[in-house]
Scaffold this motif. Sequence first.
Motif, PDB file in Angstrom:
ATOM      1  N   SER A 260       0.928  -1.063  -0.046  1.00 16.94           N
ATOM      2  CA  SER A 260       0.064  -0.023   0.111  1.00 16.94           C
ATOM      3  C   SER A 260       0.748   1.364  -0.020  1.00 16.94           C
ATOM      4  O   SER A 260       1.841   1.270   0.627  1.00 16.94           O
ATOM      5  N   GLU A 261       0.161   2.251  -0.568  1.00 15.99           N
ATOM      6  CA  GLU A 261       1.095   3.502  -0.672  1.00 15.99           C
ATOM      7  C   GLU A 261       1.630   3.954   0.680  1.00 15.99           C
ATOM      8  O   GLU A 261       2.821   4.457   0.872  1.00 15.99           O
ATOM      9  N   THR A 262       0.611   4.103   1.428  1.00 15.24           N
ATOM     10  CA  THR A 262       0.915   4.419   2.826  1.00 15.24           C
ATOM     11  C   THR A 262       2.240   3.756   3.470  1.00 15.24           C
ATOM     12  O   THR A 262       3.048   4.401   4.110  1.00 15.24           O
ATOM     13  N   ILE A 263       2.076   2.433   3.316  1.00 22.74           N
ATOM     14  CA  ILE A 263       3.234   1.641   3.917  1.00 22.74           C
ATOM     15  C   ILE A 263       4.490   1.958   3.292  1.00 22.74           C
ATOM     16  O   ILE A 263       5.667   2.267   3.694  1.00 22.74           O
ATOM     17  N   ILE A 264       4.531   1.977   1.884  1.00 22.84           N
ATOM     18  CA  ILE A 264       5.694   2.123   1.168  1.00 22.84           C
ATOM     19  C   ILE A 264       6.181   3.455   1.221  1.00 22.84           C
ATOM     20  O   ILE A 264       7.594   3.665   1.557  1.00 22.84           O
ATOM     21  N   LYS A 265       5.514   4.456   1.570  1.00 24.56           N
ATOM     22  CA  LYS A 265       5.824   5.824   1.963  1.00 24.56           C
ATOM     23  C   LYS A 265       6.539   5.963   3.045  1.00 24.56           C
ATOM     24  O   LYS A 265       7.751   6.433   3.268  1.00 24.56           O
ATOM     25  N   ALA A 266       6.167   5.095   4.256  1.00 19.63           N
ATOM     26  CA  ALA A 266       6.664   5.162   5.481  1.00 19.63           C
ATOM     27  C   ALA A 266       8.123   4.402   5.544  1.00 19.63           C
ATOM     28  O   ALA A 266       9.004   4.785   6.171  1.00 19.63           O
ATOM     29  N   MET A 267       7.996   3.190   4.558  1.00 20.21           N
ATOM     30  CA  MET A 267       9.535   2.603   4.530  1.00 20.21           C
ATOM     31  C   MET A 267      10.315   3.587   3.817  1.00 20.21           C
ATOM     32  O   MET A 267      11.653   3.601   4.136  1.00 20.21           O
ATOM     33  N   ASN A 268       9.991   4.341   2.915  1.00 22.09           N
ATOM     34  CA  ASN A 268      10.853   5.364   2.255  1.00 22.09           C
ATOM     35  C   ASN A 268      11.502   6.349   3.305  1.00 22.09           C
ATOM     36  O   ASN A 268      12.703   6.762   3.147  1.00 22.09           O
ATOM     37  N   LYS A 269      10.611   6.559   4.097  1.00 24.30           N
ATOM     38  CA  LYS A 269      11.108   7.470   5.326  1.00 24.30           C
ATOM     39  C   LYS A 269      12.149   7.175   6.027  1.00 24.30           C
ATOM     40  O   LYS A 269      13.280   7.549   6.382  1.00 24.30           O
ATOM     41  N   ILE A 270      11.895   5.921   6.296  1.00 26.61           N
ATOM     42  CA  ILE A 270      12.715   5.009   7.369  1.00 26.61           C
ATOM     43  C   ILE A 270      14.309   5.053   6.466  1.00 26.61           C
ATOM     44  O   ILE A 270      15.331   5.326   6.920  1.00 26.61           O
ATOM     45  N   GLN A 271      13.960   4.555   5.079  1.00 24.17           N
ATOM     46  CA  GLN A 271      15.413   4.511   4.240  1.00 24.17           C
ATOM     47  C   GLN A 271      15.908   5.817   3.984  1.00 24.17           C
ATOM     48  O   GLN A 271      17.091   5.788   4.063  1.00 24.17           O
ATOM     49  N   SER A 272      15.410   6.724   3.877  1.00 21.37           N
ATOM     50  CA  SER A 272      15.764   8.111   3.643  1.00 21.37           C
ATOM     51  C   SER A 272      16.565   8.615   4.786  1.00 21.37           C
ATOM     52  O   SER A 272      17.647   9.309   4.631  1.00 21.37           O
ATOM     53  N   GLN A 273      16.371   8.054   6.025  1.00 23.57           N
ATOM     54  CA  GLN A 273      17.164   8.455   7.323  1.00 23.57           C
ATOM     55  C   GLN A 273      18.228   7.369   7.734  1.00 23.57           C
ATOM     56  O   GLN A 273      18.768   7.190   8.831  1.00 23.57           O
ATOM     57  N   SER A 274      18.380   6.297   6.734  1.00 23.57           N
ATOM     58  CA  SER A 274      19.321   5.275   7.231  1.00 23.57           C
ATOM     59  C   SER A 274      20.378   4.842   6.056  1.00 23.57           C
ATOM     60  O   SER A 274      21.405   5.401   6.406  1.00 23.57           O
ATOM     61  N   THR A 275      19.803   4.555   4.874  1.00 23.22           N
ATOM     62  CA  THR A 275      20.838   4.460   3.796  1.00 23.22           C
ATOM     63  C   THR A 275      20.813   5.018   2.673  1.00 23.22           C
ATOM     64  O   THR A 275      21.379   5.101   1.812  1.00 23.22           O
ATOM     65  N   SER A 276      19.740   5.803   2.431  1.00 23.61           N
ATOM     66  CA  SER A 276      19.413   6.700   1.138  1.00 23.61           C
ATOM     67  C   SER A 276      19.022   5.541   0.209  1.00 23.61           C
ATOM     68  O   SER A 276      18.645   4.357   0.453  1.00 23.61           O
ATOM     69  N   SER A 277      19.177   5.821  -1.071  1.00 23.16           N
ATOM     70  CA  SER A 277      19.034   5.046  -2.178  1.00 23.16           C
ATOM     71  C   SER A 277      19.664   3.643  -2.330  1.00 23.16           C
ATOM     72  O   SER A 277      20.859   3.837  -1.656  1.00 23.16           O
ATOM     73  N   PRO A 278      19.351   2.458  -2.793  1.00 24.79           N
ATOM     74  CA  PRO A 278      20.315   1.554  -3.064  1.00 24.79           C
ATOM     75  C   PRO A 278      21.223   1.894  -4.162  1.00 24.79           C
ATOM     76  O   PRO A 278      21.067   2.809  -4.891  1.00 24.79           O
TER      77      PRO A 278
END
Length: 399
Positions: A260-278
Amino acid sequence: MKDKVTDISLAERVSRIKPSATLAIDAKAKKIQAQGGDIINLGVGEPDFDTPDSIKAAAVKAIKDGHTKYTAVSGVPELKKAICNKYMRDNQLEYEAKNIIASNGAKQAIYNLIQVLINPNDEVIIPSPYWVSYPDIVALAEGHTVTIKTTLEKHYKITAEQLSNAINDKTKLLILNSPSNPTGMSYTKEELQALGEVLRENPHVYILSDDIYEHIVWSPNNYCNILNVCPELKERTILINGVSKAYAMTGWRIGYAAGSETIIKAMNKIQSQSTSSPNSIAQYAAIEALNGDQQCIKDMVKKFKARHDFVLQGLEKISGIQYTANHGTFYTFPDCSDLIQSHKAFNNDIELAEFLLSKAGIAIVPGSAFGAPGCIRISYATNMEKLEDALKRMKTLLG
Ligand code: PMP
Ligand code: GLU
């Protein structure tokens, strides 16, 4: 928490988890090999095949084309498009770019998802035997793992009744992994339908479907995703996948999630503050893997199946080992309880693994690491010559 050797004060969460057992055994085997030891590594789950040339060429092209910068945190649009196309082609599931995130391996996608969904004391249902990292990733989010034990006789699969009994008000997530690491078993359409019915009655439960071995199957039923039989679960099901296993790309570190877009957006937030893009270059390699000729998968699966049959024939000759034929993956997970009981040299699966390593130079992973003491995991992502040698050594040592 104080480190006993250095007196350095570490955060409490470090002591809550253990290092990945599969990676630890791989490191141990490689260290002995580097020192000249004669080791056959049946420990780690990593295809021994080289990454196909067309995929490597796409990476070289990406470098030449200057794709060497940060990308969008969730991946370049072409990769997300390739992932959406893959879901339509392989799974008849429709997703848009906003439903997709690419991560540093499926492992990071799973980590992101657990961070996004699990509050302290939330319960996560994990059928055991399970992949080593699930409970520790849950522990990092301060969640509680609730295991549902499965047995060899039941082909290491949970039933709808077991699932229903395990769910309560605190349950937040169920992790499904089919075909499974470490058991090699996969759920049929009917079995998924039965589990889906329980999940339908429990709308507070989310589902993580770890599909990383979806292509490495040879069961007559082939691969089925829970969303193919229960499409109404789509909003609360997150599919996890990656290129590591199907395309022999473990080192490239590209995994992905769809949901779901909501969950993916939240995962993106976590990733943006940990590793950025692959990694940008690996993303272009993954586009080629997903869009290119899929024959490479068929070739590898054929070899894995032949090795599977060969390993089972070898295990048949060793007394005290029980096993069942796999549906897929490149692991077999025999129950060695009788062998352990009848041998004086080892008292449990951990000692058996140490015994095999020290006396026969064979690295395997003890079942305890997967929540199944008494069993061992043998990875046959290794060539036939080495497998033959390993099985001979095991027979000589274990009788
Ligand atoms: N899930 C399962 C069940 C696995 O066996 C693995 C293997 N490492 C992963 C996820 C993670 O794969 P990767 O991070 O290499 O994509
Ligand atoms: N999934 C593989 C295994 O179980 C790779 C190692 C890991 O990531 O734990 O061996």
